[in-house]
Design a protein around this motif. Sequence first.
Motif, mmCIF file in Angstrom:
data_model
loop_
_atom_site.group_PDB
_atom_site.id
_atom_site.type_symbol
_atom_site.label_atom_id
_atom_site.label_comp_id
_atom_site.label_asym_id
_atom_site.label_seq_id
_atom_site.Cartn_x
_atom_site.Cartn_y
_atom_site.Cartn_z
ATOM 1 N N VAL A 120 -14.762 9.871 -1.091
ATOM 2 C CA VAL A 120 -13.511 10.351 -0.490
ATOM 3 C C VAL A 120 -13.024 9.274 0.471
ATOM 4 N N VAL A 121 -11.821 8.741 0.220
ATOM 5 C CA VAL A 121 -11.303 7.631 1.011
ATOM 6 C C VAL A 121 -9.910 7.977 1.536
ATOM 7 N N GLY A 122 -9.446 7.194 2.510
ATOM 8 C CA GLY A 122 -8.110 7.413 3.057
ATOM 9 C C GLY A 122 -7.985 6.833 4.450
ATOM 10 N N VAL A 123 -6.783 6.875 5.000
ATOM 11 C CA VAL A 123 -6.549 6.332 6.339
ATOM 12 C C VAL A 123 -6.962 7.353 7.388
ATOM 13 N N ALA A 152 -15.410 6.278 6.238
ATOM 14 C CA ALA A 152 -14.658 6.173 7.489
ATOM 15 C C ALA A 152 -13.179 5.939 7.202
ATOM 16 N N GLY A 153 -12.342 6.449 8.097
ATOM 17 C CA GLY A 153 -10.907 6.231 7.984
ATOM 18 C C GLY A 153 -10.564 4.763 8.189
ATOM 19 N N ARG A 154 -9.667 4.261 7.386
ATOM 20 C CA ARG A 154 -9.319 2.847 7.468
ATOM 21 C C ARG A 154 -7.813 2.678 7.541
ATOM 22 N N LEU A 155 -7.398 1.811 8.426
ATOM 23 C CA LEU A 155 -5.992 1.435 8.436
ATOM 24 C C LEU A 155 -5.754 0.531 7.229
ATOM 25 N N HIS A 156 -4.772 0.879 6.434
ATOM 26 C CA HIS A 156 -4.574 0.122 5.205
ATOM 27 C C HIS A 156 -4.153 -1.317 5.473
ATOM 28 N N THR A 157 -3.835 -1.639 6.733
ATOM 29 C CA THR A 157 -3.444 -3.016 7.063
ATOM 30 C C THR A 157 -4.638 -3.869 7.514
ATOM 31 N N LEU A 199 -4.313 11.969 0.968
ATOM 32 C CA LEU A 199 -3.009 11.639 1.550
ATOM 33 C C LEU A 199 -2.460 12.863 2.277
ATOM 34 N N ASP A 200 -1.852 12.605 3.419
ATOM 35 C CA ASP A 200 -1.182 13.653 4.179
ATOM 36 C C ASP A 200 0.225 13.822 3.614
ATOM 37 N N ALA A 201 0.513 14.985 3.049
ATOM 38 C CA ALA A 201 1.805 15.192 2.393
ATOM 39 C C ALA A 201 2.974 15.077 3.356
ATOM 40 N N THR A 202 2.712 15.285 4.641
ATOM 41 C CA THR A 202 3.810 15.227 5.611
ATOM 42 C C THR A 202 4.269 13.798 5.881
ATOM 43 N N THR A 203 3.488 12.798 5.481
ATOM 44 C CA THR A 203 3.876 11.402 5.726
ATOM 45 C C THR A 203 4.892 10.896 4.721
ATOM 46 N N GLY A 204 5.045 11.601 3.620
ATOM 47 C CA GLY A 204 6.068 11.222 2.648
ATOM 48 C C GLY A 204 5.853 9.848 2.041
ATOM 49 N N GLN A 205 6.906 9.063 2.033
ATOM 50 C CA GLN A 205 6.879 7.761 1.374
ATOM 51 C C GLN A 205 5.866 6.799 2.005
ATOM 52 N N ASN A 206 5.532 6.990 3.272
ATOM 53 C CA ASN A 206 4.537 6.122 3.903
ATOM 54 C C ASN A 206 3.183 6.258 3.211
ATOM 55 N N GLY A 207 2.925 7.432 2.653
ATOM 56 C CA GLY A 207 1.683 7.623 1.917
ATOM 57 C C GLY A 207 1.594 6.749 0.688
ATOM 58 N N VAL A 248 2.682 3.659 0.463
ATOM 59 C CA VAL A 248 2.246 2.328 0.907
ATOM 60 C C VAL A 248 0.721 2.306 1.047
ATOM 61 N N GLN A 249 0.185 3.346 1.665
ATOM 62 C CA GLN A 249 -1.275 3.439 1.824
ATOM 63 C C GLN A 249 -1.957 3.475 0.458
ATOM 64 N N ALA A 250 -1.400 4.265 -0.446
ATOM 65 C CA ALA A 250 -2.006 4.425 -1.754
ATOM 66 C C ALA A 250 -2.095 3.101 -2.503
ATOM 67 N N ARG A 251 -1.059 2.289 -2.399
ATOM 68 C CA ARG A 251 -1.062 0.996 -3.103
ATOM 69 C C ARG A 251 -2.212 0.112 -2.635
ATOM 70 N N VAL A 252 -2.404 0.035 -1.307
ATOM 71 C CA VAL A 252 -3.440 -0.849 -0.766
ATOM 72 C C VAL A 252 -4.832 -0.356 -1.157
ATOM 73 N N PHE A 253 -5.070 0.935 -1.059
ATOM 74 C CA PHE A 253 -6.382 1.471 -1.439
ATOM 75 C C PHE A 253 -6.664 1.246 -2.917
ATOM 76 N N ALA A 254 -5.641 1.388 -3.735
ATOM 77 C CA ALA A 254 -5.824 1.197 -5.172
ATOM 78 C C ALA A 254 -6.201 -0.236 -5.513
ATOM 79 N N GLU A 255 -5.817 -1.188 -4.655
ATOM 80 C CA GLU A 255 -6.179 -2.588 -4.892
ATOM 81 C C GLU A 255 -7.646 -2.862 -4.578
#
Length: 401
Positions: free
Chosen positions: A206-209, A292-297, A325-333, A335-342
């Motif tokens: 289980v991964v995510g910011v 652990a939570g990670r900042l995608h940057t 992903l937090d659904a309330t973040t909308g389109q910002n999610g 951006v996070q998804a792209r980086v994790f997928a890499e």
Amino acid sequence: MEIVILAVVIALVVILGAGGLVVGSRRRKQLPPPRTGTPSVTAPPAEPHVGDEAEAPRDEERRTIEEVDLPGATAAPDAVEEVQVPPAPVIEQPEPTAGRLVRLRSRLSRSQNSLGKGLLTLLSRERLDEDTWEEIEEILLTADVGVAPTQELVERLRTRVRVLGTRTPDELRALLREELITLLDPELDRTLHTESHEESPAVLMVVGVNGTGKTTTTGKLARVLVADGHSVVLGAADTFRAAAADQLQTWGERVGARTVRGPEGGDPASIAFDAVKEGIAEGADAVLIDTAGRLHTKTGLMDELGKVKRVVEKHGPVDEVLLVLDATTGQNGLVQARVFAEVVDITGIVLTKLDGTAKGGIVVAVQRELGVPVKLVGLGEGADDMAPFEPGAFVDALIGE
């Protein structure tokens, strides 16, 4: 005659003299009387003979040695102090997952009314001019459906309405339902791969910011698997947040799942490795690893996530990498998804807080962005408020009965 009398007298004298000597001798042997002021000496008592009583028997009830209280003792020597053992946690039986999204539909519909009801209202107008279609596009974009999916949906709706001719409320609802389900791509495989392998359990990461609720999601996911009859081991690989391991262990105890944890600030990859090792030893069906939570940057943290996956794969394959992903973040999610997928191969999305946002279109957008399905959605704070995602039930919640 005189001679005879003289002999008798001499004999008497001899006899009397002898008697005086005896009496004198006896008198010399007597002890003198004690002098005044001198303590008297008491002779020791005679030792008792065998069978004699030491003292006169007393009329008392006889007691055994166990009944006699020893001086200075509060308990028998072999008595063990009773240790207070805390009660074992109550094992809960999670709610079955089959049809859970249908049971939670009311929560979803309250937050998604603006999307479904808005579309139905616009499509029911007597005249569908360009302004109306632009309003439909605006509703879809506001709900974070995304530009490309929105254009596709509007174009199909235009064609279908033109061909259909009549537009009764029931026909419009059926039309919109069909097109929205198509947009969600019902052909995607939303199955959680939790079947164990021949020599190792299924492994789910289980991964995510930060702040998306990964630990809570992992705990709720454990309940989903237990409800479906799987045995689970949890790995607390989030070593940077002090309360993460305790929180995860609490979730595990409630469903009887063991939690493998390490020291605060320890190596996450090592703990993940040990968790899978423990799962193999116990013959568990699945191992859930909370990272652990990670900042995608942050490149370094993201690289470490890849290391966790590589170390775990020494035991066997990683079956699922679920991005929270937090659904309330909308389109910002996105951006996070792209980086994790890499960094790691994402196999599924878990959308949390979907009941608290009108941006339900993120389901469509994130699937299009990553090419992977939304597999689970969170619809509340309750322990069993996580449900497998079902496109039909989701759309029904959007547009109502």
